[in-house]
Motif scaffolding. Structure first.
Motif, PDB file in Angstrom:
ATOM      1  N   THR A  51       0.830  -1.206   0.000  1.00  0.00           N
ATOM      2  CA  THR A  51       0.000   0.000   0.000  1.00  0.00           C
ATOM      3  C   THR A  51       0.863   1.255   0.000  1.00  0.00           C
ATOM      4  OG1 THR A  51      -1.732  -1.181   1.196  1.00  0.00           O
ATOM      5  CG2 THR A  51      -1.834   1.220   1.242  1.00  0.00           C
ATOM      6  N   ALA A  52       1.930   1.244   0.801  1.00  0.00           N
ATOM      7  CA  ALA A  52       2.817   2.406   0.873  1.00  0.00           C
ATOM      8  C   ALA A  52       3.519   2.641  -0.459  1.00  0.00           C
ATOM      9  CB  ALA A  52       3.840   2.209   1.987  1.00  0.00           C
ATOM     10  N   MET A  53       3.958   1.568  -1.105  1.00  0.00           N
ATOM     11  CA  MET A  53       4.644   1.705  -2.389  1.00  0.00           C
ATOM     12  C   MET A  53       3.703   2.255  -3.459  1.00  0.00           C
ATOM     13  SD  MET A  53       7.749   1.055  -1.848  1.00  0.00           S
ATOM     14  CE  MET A  53       8.389   0.946  -3.501  1.00  0.00           C
ATOM     15  N   LYS A  54       2.460   1.819  -3.451  1.00  0.00           N
ATOM     16  CA  LYS A  54       1.482   2.344  -4.408  1.00  0.00           C
ATOM     17  C   LYS A  54       1.242   3.829  -4.152  1.00  0.00           C
ATOM     18  CE  LYS A  54      -1.083  -1.867  -5.437  1.00  0.00           C
ATOM     19  NZ  LYS A  54      -2.366  -2.568  -5.303  1.00  0.00           N
ATOM     20  N   ALA A  55       1.102   4.188  -2.877  1.00  0.00           N
ATOM     21  CA  ALA A  55       0.856   5.587  -2.529  1.00  0.00           C
ATOM     22  C   ALA A  55       2.049   6.455  -2.920  1.00  0.00           C
ATOM     23  CB  ALA A  55       0.577   5.718  -1.033  1.00  0.00           C
ATOM     24  N   ALA A  56       3.252   5.958  -2.681  1.00  0.00           N
ATOM     25  CA  ALA A  56       4.446   6.721  -3.036  1.00  0.00           C
ATOM     26  C   ALA A  56       4.557   6.895  -4.543  1.00  0.00           C
ATOM     27  CB  ALA A  56       5.700   6.027  -2.495  1.00  0.00           C
ATOM     28  N   VAL A  62       7.079  13.093  -5.314  1.00  0.00           N
ATOM     29  CA  VAL A  62       8.284  12.445  -5.811  1.00  0.00           C
ATOM     30  C   VAL A  62       8.945  13.388  -6.809  1.00  0.00           C
ATOM     31  CG1 VAL A  62       9.208  10.480  -7.070  1.00  0.00           C
ATOM     32  CG2 VAL A  62       7.318  10.146  -5.478  1.00  0.00           C
ATOM     33  N   ARG A  63      10.140  13.810  -6.476  1.00  0.00           N
ATOM     34  CA  ARG A  63      10.868  14.738  -7.341  1.00  0.00           C
ATOM     35  C   ARG A  63      11.778  13.934  -8.250  1.00  0.00           C
ATOM     36  NH1 ARG A  63      13.044  18.298  -2.605  1.00  0.00           N
ATOM     37  NH2 ARG A  63      13.105  16.217  -1.729  1.00  0.00           N
TER      38      ARG A  63
END
Length: 105
Positions: A51-56, A62-63
């Motif tokens: 879930t965190a990876m999808k959100a990130a 994200v630059r």
């Protein structure tokens, strides 16, 4: 993870492959025997990570230019992280989590 039908004892790859082929043919001929397959179960931690990876990935924060610059520096060997600073931050974060965020900087 549960694996059903895993061969026990010493069994060669060819024996396993032959038995699987026979089983597949039997099931395709209308066999009433139920097939048992492998099943994967993700832990809560893995689900949270996913879930965190999808959100990130979907985040506007994200630059990409900074990420690309860092990738280039790692690739050419010019990225030299400060191990002491990294360790201090890890310990500080761990203490904050352990003490409930009550540490001072």
């Amino acid at each position: 993870m549960q694996i059903k039908g895993f061969p026990t004892g010493i069994q060669t790859y060819e024996q396993s492959k032959t038995e699987k082929t026979k089983a597949d043919k039997g099931s395709s001929q209308g066999s009433s025997q139920a097939q048992s397959g492998d099943r994967v179960t993700l832990s809560q931690g893995a689900k949270l990570h996913q879930t965190a990876m999808k959100a990130a990935g979907n985040s506007d924060e994200v630059r990409m230019e900074k990420v690309q610059n860092l990738k280039e520096r790692v690739a050419d060997g010019s990225y030299q992280p400060d191990a002491r600073r990294t360790a201090e931050k890890m310990i500080r974060e761990d203490l904050e989590n352990w003490m409930g965020g009550a540490t001072n900087e």
